[in-house]
Design an enzyme around this catalytic site. Sequence first.
Site, PDB file in Angstrom:
ATOM      1  N   ASP A 190       2.048   1.066   1.189  1.00  0.00           N
ATOM      2  CA  ASP A 190       2.177   0.817  -0.251  1.00  0.00           C
ATOM      3  C   ASP A 190       3.521   1.381  -0.739  1.00  0.00           C
ATOM      4  O   ASP A 190       3.845   2.548  -0.468  1.00  0.00           O
ATOM      5  CB  ASP A 190       1.017   1.534  -0.945  1.00  0.00           C
ATOM      6  CG  ASP A 190       0.859   1.147  -2.395  1.00  0.00           C
ATOM      7  OD1 ASP A 190       1.243   0.027  -2.758  1.00  0.00           O
ATOM      8  OD2 ASP A 190       0.328   1.984  -3.159  1.00  0.00           O
ATOM      9  N   HIS A 245       0.960   1.582 -13.335  1.00  0.00           N
ATOM     10  CA  HIS A 245       0.273   2.569 -12.500  1.00  0.00           C
ATOM     11  C   HIS A 245      -0.347   3.704 -13.329  1.00  0.00           C
ATOM     12  O   HIS A 245       0.109   3.994 -14.430  1.00  0.00           O
ATOM     13  CB  HIS A 245       1.253   3.177 -11.494  1.00  0.00           C
ATOM     14  CG  HIS A 245       1.718   2.192 -10.463  1.00  0.00           C
ATOM     15  ND1 HIS A 245       2.999   1.733 -10.400  1.00  0.00           N
ATOM     16  CD2 HIS A 245       1.051   1.569  -9.460  1.00  0.00           C
ATOM     17  CE1 HIS A 245       3.120   0.878  -9.391  1.00  0.00           C
ATOM     18  NE2 HIS A 245       1.940   0.743  -8.812  1.00  0.00           N
ATOM     19  N   HIS A 258      -0.165  -4.951  -8.814  1.00  0.00           N
ATOM     20  CA  HIS A 258      -0.206  -3.485  -8.731  1.00  0.00           C
ATOM     21  C   HIS A 258      -0.755  -2.948 -10.052  1.00  0.00           C
ATOM     22  O   HIS A 258      -0.864  -3.677 -11.040  1.00  0.00           O
ATOM     23  CB  HIS A 258       1.197  -2.923  -8.499  1.00  0.00           C
ATOM     24  CG  HIS A 258       1.646  -3.045  -7.086  1.00  0.00           C
ATOM     25  ND1 HIS A 258       1.786  -1.973  -6.264  1.00  0.00           N
ATOM     26  CD2 HIS A 258       1.941  -4.140  -6.342  1.00  0.00           C
ATOM     27  CE1 HIS A 258       2.180  -2.392  -5.069  1.00  0.00           C
ATOM     28  NE2 HIS A 258       2.284  -3.707  -5.077  1.00  0.00           N
ATOM     29  N   GLY A 259      -1.040  -1.662 -10.068  1.00  0.00           N
ATOM     30  CA  GLY A 259      -1.436  -1.015 -11.323  1.00  0.00           C
ATOM     31  C   GLY A 259      -2.657  -1.652 -11.945  1.00  0.00           C
ATOM     32  O   GLY A 259      -2.720  -1.834 -13.160  1.00  0.00           O
ATOM     33  N   ASP A 318       9.437  -2.052  -1.524  1.00  0.00           N
ATOM     34  CA  ASP A 318       9.543  -2.105  -2.977  1.00  0.00           C
ATOM     35  C   ASP A 318      11.002  -1.941  -3.382  1.00  0.00           C
ATOM     36  O   ASP A 318      11.490  -0.829  -3.591  1.00  0.00           O
ATOM     37  CB  ASP A 318       8.675  -1.005  -3.608  1.00  0.00           C
ATOM     38  CG  ASP A 318       8.712  -1.061  -5.128  1.00  0.00           C
ATOM     39  OD1 ASP A 318       9.486  -1.871  -5.680  1.00  0.00           O
ATOM     40  OD2 ASP A 318       7.972  -0.292  -5.765  1.00  0.00           O
ATOM     41  N   ASN A 353      -4.444  -4.143  -6.357  1.00  0.00           N
ATOM     42  CA  ASN A 353      -4.275  -2.748  -5.919  1.00  0.00           C
ATOM     43  C   ASN A 353      -5.063  -1.786  -6.794  1.00  0.00           C
ATOM     44  O   ASN A 353      -4.906  -1.798  -8.030  1.00  0.00           O
ATOM     45  CB  ASN A 353      -2.801  -2.355  -6.015  1.00  0.00           C
ATOM     46  CG  ASN A 353      -1.971  -2.933  -4.900  1.00  0.00           C
ATOM     47  OD1 ASN A 353      -2.411  -3.802  -4.157  1.00  0.00           O
ATOM     48  ND2 ASN A 353      -0.756  -2.447  -4.773  1.00  0.00           N
ATOM     49  N   ILE A 354      -5.832  -0.940  -6.134  1.00  0.00           N
ATOM     50  CA  ILE A 354      -6.650   0.021  -6.878  1.00  0.00           C
ATOM     51  C   ILE A 354      -6.509   1.406  -6.261  1.00  0.00           C
ATOM     52  O   ILE A 354      -6.829   1.609  -5.092  1.00  0.00           O
ATOM     53  CB  ILE A 354      -8.131  -0.425  -6.875  1.00  0.00           C
ATOM     54  CG1 ILE A 354      -8.265  -1.737  -7.648  1.00  0.00           C
ATOM     55  CG2 ILE A 354      -9.025   0.659  -7.493  1.00  0.00           C
ATOM     56  CD1 ILE A 354      -9.514  -2.509  -7.360  1.00  0.00           C
ATOM     57  N   ASP A 355      -6.030   2.322  -7.043  1.00  0.00           N
ATOM     58  CA  ASP A 355      -5.922   3.717  -6.621  1.00  0.00           C
ATOM     59  C   ASP A 355      -6.532   4.631  -7.682  1.00  0.00           C
ATOM     60  O   ASP A 355      -7.456   5.407  -7.416  1.00  0.00           O
ATOM     61  CB  ASP A 355      -4.452   4.087  -6.373  1.00  0.00           C
ATOM     62  CG  ASP A 355      -4.309   5.481  -5.787  1.00  0.00           C
ATOM     63  OD1 ASP A 355      -5.340   6.138  -5.532  1.00  0.00           O
ATOM     64  OD2 ASP A 355      -3.176   5.942  -5.577  1.00  0.00           O
ATOM     65  N   GLU A 400       8.578  -7.161  -4.044  1.00  0.00           N
ATOM     66  CA  GLU A 400       8.273  -7.040  -5.484  1.00  0.00           C
ATOM     67  C   GLU A 400       9.464  -7.487  -6.326  1.00  0.00           C
ATOM     68  O   GLU A 400      10.604  -7.133  -6.069  1.00  0.00           O
ATOM     69  CB  GLU A 400       7.907  -5.592  -5.849  1.00  0.00           C
ATOM     70  CG  GLU A 400       7.672  -5.429  -7.355  1.00  0.00           C
ATOM     71  CD  GLU A 400       6.872  -4.194  -7.752  1.00  0.00           C
ATOM     72  OE1 GLU A 400       6.118  -3.671  -6.930  1.00  0.00           O
ATOM     73  OE2 GLU A 400       7.014  -3.764  -8.901  1.00  0.00           O
TER      74      GLU A 400
HETATM   75  P1  13P Z   1      -3.528   1.979 -10.228  1.00  0.00           P
HETATM   76  O1  13P Z   1      -2.815   3.238 -10.556  1.00  0.00           O
HETATM   77  O2  13P Z   1      -3.761   1.133 -11.418  1.00  0.00           O
HETATM   78  O3  13P Z   1      -4.781   2.209  -9.438  1.00  0.00           O
HETATM   79  O4  13P Z   1      -2.544   1.117  -9.268  1.00  0.00           O
HETATM   80  C1  13P Z   1      -2.475   1.391  -7.886  1.00  0.00           C
HETATM   81  C2  13P Z   1      -1.359   0.683  -7.211  1.00  0.00           C
HETATM   82  O5  13P Z   1      -0.750  -0.240  -7.722  1.00  0.00           O
HETATM   83  C3  13P Z   1      -1.007   1.137  -5.865  1.00  0.00           C
HETATM   84  O6  13P Z   1       0.128   0.491  -5.383  1.00  0.00           O
HETATM   85  O1  G3H Z   2       1.237   2.995  -6.772  1.00  0.00           O
HETATM   86  C1  G3H Z   2       1.109   4.151  -6.371  1.00  0.00           C
HETATM   87  C2  G3H Z   2      -0.157   4.595  -5.807  1.00  0.00           C
HETATM   88  O2  G3H Z   2      -1.102   4.854  -6.803  1.00  0.00           O
HETATM   89  C3  G3H Z   2       0.056   5.734  -4.866  1.00  0.00           C
HETATM   90  O3  G3H Z   2       0.197   6.936  -5.541  1.00  0.00           O
HETATM   91  O4  G3H Z   2       2.212   7.932  -4.454  1.00  0.00           O
HETATM   92  O5  G3H Z   2       0.529   9.375  -5.659  1.00  0.00           O
HETATM   93  O6  G3H Z   2      -0.031   8.335  -3.455  1.00  0.00           O
HETATM   94  P1  G3H Z   2       0.780   8.225  -4.746  1.00  0.00           P
HETATM   95 ZN    ZN Z   3       1.582   0.012  -6.872  1.00  0.00          ZN
END
Ligand code: 13P
Ligand code: G3H
Ligand code: ZN
Length: 311
Positions: free
Chosen positions: A82, A180, A213-214, A104, A256-258, A134
């Site tokens: 990622d 994000h 993303h995000g 990216d 994408n989900i984080d 991207e």
């Molecule tokens: P979120 O912060 O919305 O979960 O996005 C995650 C992401 O885009 C990782 O690349």
């Molecule tokens: O887009 C970014 C992701 O949420 C990853 O976050 O760099 O803190 O692991 P991180």
């Molecule tokens: Zn991202």
Amino acid sequence: MPFVTTTEMFKKAYSGGYAVGAFNVNNMEIIQGIADAAAETRSPIILQVSNGARKYARHVYLMKLIEAAEAETSLPIAIHLDHGEDFEICKSCIDGGFTSVMIDGSKHSFSENIDITRKVTQYAHARGVVVEGELGRLAGIEDDVSVSDEDAGYTQPGEVEEFVTRTGVDSLAIAIGTSHGAFKFKPGQIPRLRFDILEEVARRLPGFPIVLHGASSVIKKYVDTINANGGALADAAGIPEPMLREAAKLAVCKINIDSDLRLAMTAGVRETLVKSPEEWDPRKFLLAGRENVKELVKDKILNVLGSDNKI
Ligand code: 13P
Ligand code: G3H
Ligand code: ZN
């Protein structure tokens, strides 16, 4: 089944009107929660690793944990870098067994982005690895950037054909109003995604997989649990799930989900520790976090992505 690339996943997702979840992974409990949810719903998944995750958990641990998830479930799993920020990190992940990388180059000029992305694509394709590029920049109030139409850095549809043709990327992340983190909109601001840009990109790139993303929704249930147990996440806000479902029906094949995973995990841990202050066994509170992750991912697969029963 060894790790797969995203090629087949995206072909099926595009024609089937659904998206595959790309979940960020940082430790064993997160990987297990996601894998258990995907196994129960018979869904393909992408497990993605950021530079920060690699620094935290270390490449080989994440590889072995993801191998374990694959061995236990026999699911089609793609392992993806990622936000690779340069050629070197992409090369390191390609050489280290990933099946997909993101380069990216969105912070660079259009022509520099093309150059850096093409270099990664040539290296990756020679080794059977696919590449996400991207175009456009995700804005967000966490970046202290205005999200007005003028400033948000939305993807310019007029650039996408040249970018894809000259770089040879296999998928393209675009900026249509997501961002994000857990604070995507200011209080009172109405969440809005530029579906007109998505539709124009899809018209110019027929059948080509688009990435969002995000895309966390910042699920209220977990935010409330965190706040009720000593947290301080007032004003957290995300992308409404119906908007993501709509995007998944269109050209968006990877979501994408984080942040939602982080919130689910933290809610479980906080709730357990506040309810049982005498608890000092990490397995108890990490178990609660893992269960929340599983519940969250099942819900995403069934109600947002639409990727259940697609393997
Ligand atoms: P979120 O912060 O919305 O979960 O996005 C995650 C992401 O885009 C990782 O690349
Ligand atoms: O887009 C970014 C992701 O949420 C990853 O976050 O760099 O803190 O692991 P991180
Ligand atoms: Zn991202």
